[in-house]
Enzyme design. Structure first.
Site, mmCIF file in Angstrom:
data_model
loop_
_atom_site.group_PDB
_atom_site.id
_atom_site.type_symbol
_atom_site.label_atom_id
_atom_site.label_comp_id
_atom_site.label_asym_id
_atom_site.label_seq_id
_atom_site.Cartn_x
_atom_site.Cartn_y
_atom_site.Cartn_z
ATOM 1 N N SER A 77 81.231 6.660 -39.961
ATOM 2 C CA SER A 77 82.558 6.202 -39.520
ATOM 3 C C SER A 77 82.873 6.903 -38.213
ATOM 4 C CB SER A 77 83.609 6.602 -40.564
ATOM 5 O OG SER A 77 84.919 6.425 -40.047
ATOM 6 N N TYR A 80 87.719 12.743 -46.468
ATOM 7 C CA TYR A 80 86.879 11.585 -46.112
ATOM 8 C C TYR A 80 86.203 11.805 -44.759
ATOM 9 C CZ TYR A 80 85.737 6.796 -44.666
ATOM 10 O OH TYR A 80 85.096 5.674 -44.195
HETATM 11 N N1 LIG Z 1 86.631 -0.495 -43.783
HETATM 12 C C1 LIG Z 1 86.673 0.369 -42.764
HETATM 13 O O1 LIG Z 1 87.586 0.314 -41.909
HETATM 14 C C2 LIG Z 1 85.590 1.401 -42.605
HETATM 15 C C3 LIG Z 1 85.642 2.213 -41.455
HETATM 16 C C4 LIG Z 1 84.662 3.174 -41.275
HETATM 17 C C5 LIG Z 1 83.651 3.320 -42.205
HETATM 18 N N2 LIG Z 1 83.623 2.526 -43.314
HETATM 19 C C6 LIG Z 1 82.530 2.727 -44.258
HETATM 20 O O2 LIG Z 1 81.952 1.495 -44.593
HETATM 21 C C7 LIG Z 1 81.403 1.583 -45.918
HETATM 22 C C8 LIG Z 1 81.878 0.408 -46.744
HETATM 23 O O3 LIG Z 1 83.287 0.488 -46.879
HETATM 24 P P1 LIG Z 1 84.186 -0.798 -47.134
HETATM 25 O O4 LIG Z 1 85.296 -0.732 -46.172
HETATM 26 O O5 LIG Z 1 83.337 -2.017 -47.202
HETATM 27 O O6 LIG Z 1 84.821 -0.446 -48.558
HETATM 28 P P2 LIG Z 1 84.670 -1.133 -49.995
HETATM 29 O O7 LIG Z 1 85.610 -0.381 -50.883
HETATM 30 O O8 LIG Z 1 84.844 -2.598 -49.873
HETATM 31 O O9 LIG Z 1 83.159 -0.818 -50.391
HETATM 32 C C9 LIG Z 1 82.745 0.416 -50.906
HETATM 33 C C10 LIG Z 1 81.746 0.136 -52.017
HETATM 34 O O10 LIG Z 1 81.219 1.402 -52.489
HETATM 35 C C11 LIG Z 1 81.114 1.281 -53.897
HETATM 36 N N3 LIG Z 1 81.100 2.620 -54.514
HETATM 37 C C12 LIG Z 1 82.113 3.524 -54.572
HETATM 38 N N4 LIG Z 1 81.721 4.605 -55.271
HETATM 39 C C13 LIG Z 1 80.446 4.374 -55.675
HETATM 40 C C14 LIG Z 1 79.508 5.120 -56.439
HETATM 41 N N5 LIG Z 1 79.819 6.327 -56.955
HETATM 42 N N6 LIG Z 1 78.288 4.598 -56.641
HETATM 43 C C15 LIG Z 1 77.966 3.370 -56.133
HETATM 44 N N7 LIG Z 1 78.813 2.612 -55.425
HETATM 45 C C16 LIG Z 1 80.045 3.116 -55.194
HETATM 46 C C17 LIG Z 1 82.339 0.479 -54.309
HETATM 47 O O11 LIG Z 1 82.221 -0.049 -55.618
HETATM 48 C C18 LIG Z 1 82.384 -0.568 -53.217
HETATM 49 O O12 LIG Z 1 81.632 -1.711 -53.572
HETATM 50 C C19 LIG Z 1 81.807 2.941 -46.456
HETATM 51 O O13 LIG Z 1 80.760 3.866 -46.276
HETATM 52 C C20 LIG Z 1 82.976 3.322 -45.582
HETATM 53 O O14 LIG Z 1 83.168 4.718 -45.511
HETATM 54 C C21 LIG Z 1 84.572 1.566 -43.534
#
Ligand SMILES: NC(=O)c1ccc[n+]([C@@H]2O[C@H](COP(=O)([O-])OP(=O)(O)OC[C@H]3O[C@@H](n4cnc5c(N)ncnc54)[C@H](O)[C@@H]3O)[C@@H](O)[C@H]2O)c1
Length: 254
Positions: free
Chosen positions: A142, A155
Site C-alpha cells: 500500500s 495497518y
Molecule cells: N482498497 C484499498 O484502497 C487498498 C489500498 C491499499 C492497499 N490495499 C490492499 O489490497 C489488498 C486487498 O484489499 P481489498 O481492498 O481488496 O480488501 P477486501 O476486504 O475486499 O479483500 C481482502 C481479502 O482478504 C481476505 N482475508 C482477510 N483475512 C484473511 C486471512 N486471515 N486469511 C485469508 N484471507 C483473509 C478477506 O476475506 C478478503 O477477501 C490488501 O492487501 C489491502 O491491504 C487496498
C-alpha cells in the site's frame, strides 16, 4: 490475451475486491488460479465467475494467519494445478487506530495476517517456485507502507514491513531466479473502503469525495486498475524487475 499462458497461480485474498479482480484477470490471461481466502463463499463466487468465462480455478479455504492452514492449502493447490509459478499475497486485515487505542492483540492480528501470513505463504510455496521455469511473487502492499495516514498506525506499519519483506525476499530468492515485487495501491473502492468509512463514522459521500480529491486524477481507483499492475509484475514482461514496488494511486503519493 495469453500473458500468463499455462502458468499456475495462488492468490490469497481472492474472495473479494482487488484479490478477486487479480484472480479473474490472471485466469483470463491463461493462468490456472487457486483462490485462497478465509471467506469460503466469496472464494467460491470468484471461482464461479472464472469458470463462467471459461477459465480454470479452484477455491481453498485458507487462514493465512495460521501456518498449518497455509501449509495444507499450498500443498493442495500445487496438486490441483500441478505446481505453482506465481504467488500473490493479497489477503489483509484492516485494523486502524491511533496509538492509545491499539492493543497488543491488534498488533498481533495485523502482523499475523499482513506480514507473517505473506511470509508463510512464500515459505511453503518455495519448493514449487524453485522448480518453476519463471517464478514470481507479488505482494499487495500500500502507499500506506511509505506515507503516513491519520489513525492508520497498525495497518500502515504492517504494509511498511511487507515492503521490506519484499526487498529482502528479492535478494534471498534471487539465487533461484524467483522475482519478488510489490504493488502499492492508493485509494481503491472495495469492501475495505466501507470498513474504513464505518471506522471513521464518516459521511460516505464526503469520504469518497475527499479520497478522490487526494490524487491528481480526482477519482477513487478500481480493483482492476491494481490487478493489471499485478499482472504485469507476475508476467514474463517483468522478467528483469525484482525488489521493486509499483505504485497505483492516481498520483496521490507523488
Ligand atoms: N482498497 C484499498 O484502497 C487498498 C489500498 C491499499 C492497499 N490495499 C490492499 O489490497 C489488498 C486487498 O484489499 P481489498 O481492498 O481488496 O480488501 P477486501 O476486504 O475486499 O479483500 C481482502 C481479502 O482478504 C481476505 N482475508 C482477510 N483475512 C484473511 C486471512 N486471515 N486469511 C485469508 N484471507 C483473509 C478477506 O476475506 C478478503 O477477501 C490488501 O492487501 C489491502 O491491504 C487496498
Amino acid at each position: 490475451m495469453n500473458r500468463l499462458a499455462s502458468k499456475k497461480a495462488i492468490v490469497t485474498g481472492g474472495a473479494s475486491g482487488i484479490g478477486r479482480s487479480i484472480c479473474k484477470i490472471f485466469a483470463s490471461e491463461g493462468a490456472s488460479v487457486v483462490v485462497a481466502d478465509i471467506d469460503e463463499a466469496g472464494s467460491e463466487e470468484t471461482v464461479r465467475e472464472i469458470k463462467n468465462s471459461g477459465g480454470v480455478s479452484y477455491a481453498i479455504t485458507t487462514d493465512v494467519s495460521s501456518e498449518i492452514s497455509v501449509q495444507n492449502s499450498i500443498s493442495e493447490a500445487a496438486s490441483l494445478i500441478d505446481g505453482i509459478d506465481i504467488v500473490v499475497n493479497d489477503a489483509a486485515t484492516f485494523i486502524f487506530g491511533e496509538i492509545e487505542d491499539i492493543s497488543d492483540a491488534d498488533w498481533e492480528k495485523v502482523f499475523k495476517v499482513n506480514v507473517i501470513g505473506a511470509s508463510n505463504v512464500v515459505k511453503h510455496a518455495l519448493p514449487y517456485l524453485k522448480t518453476s521455469p519463471s517464478p514470481s511473487i507479488v505482494n499487495m502492499a500500500s502507499i500506506g507502507g511509505f506515507v503516513a495516514g491519520r489513525a492508520f498506525i497498525p495497518y500502515n506499519a504492517s504494509k511498511g514491513a511487507l515492503l521490506q519483506l519484499t526487498r529482502c525476499l528479492a535478494m534471498d530468492l534471487s539465487v533461484f531466479n524467483i522475482r519478488v515485487n510489490s504493488v502499492c495501491p492508493g485509494s481503491i473502492y472495495t469492501a475495505a473502503t466501507e470498513k474504513h468509512i464505518a471506522f471513521e463514522r464518516a459521511d460516505r459521500d464526503d469520504f469518497l469525495k475527499n479520497a478522490a480529491e487526494s490524487n491528481f486524477l480526482k477519482r477513487v481507483g478500481k480493483p482492476e486498475e491494481v490487478a493489471y499492475a499485478a499482472l504485469f509484475l507476475a508476467s514474463d514482461e517483468a522478467s528483469f524487475i525484482t525488489g521493486e514496488h509499483l505504485v497505483v494511486d492516481g498520483g496521490a503519493s507523488v
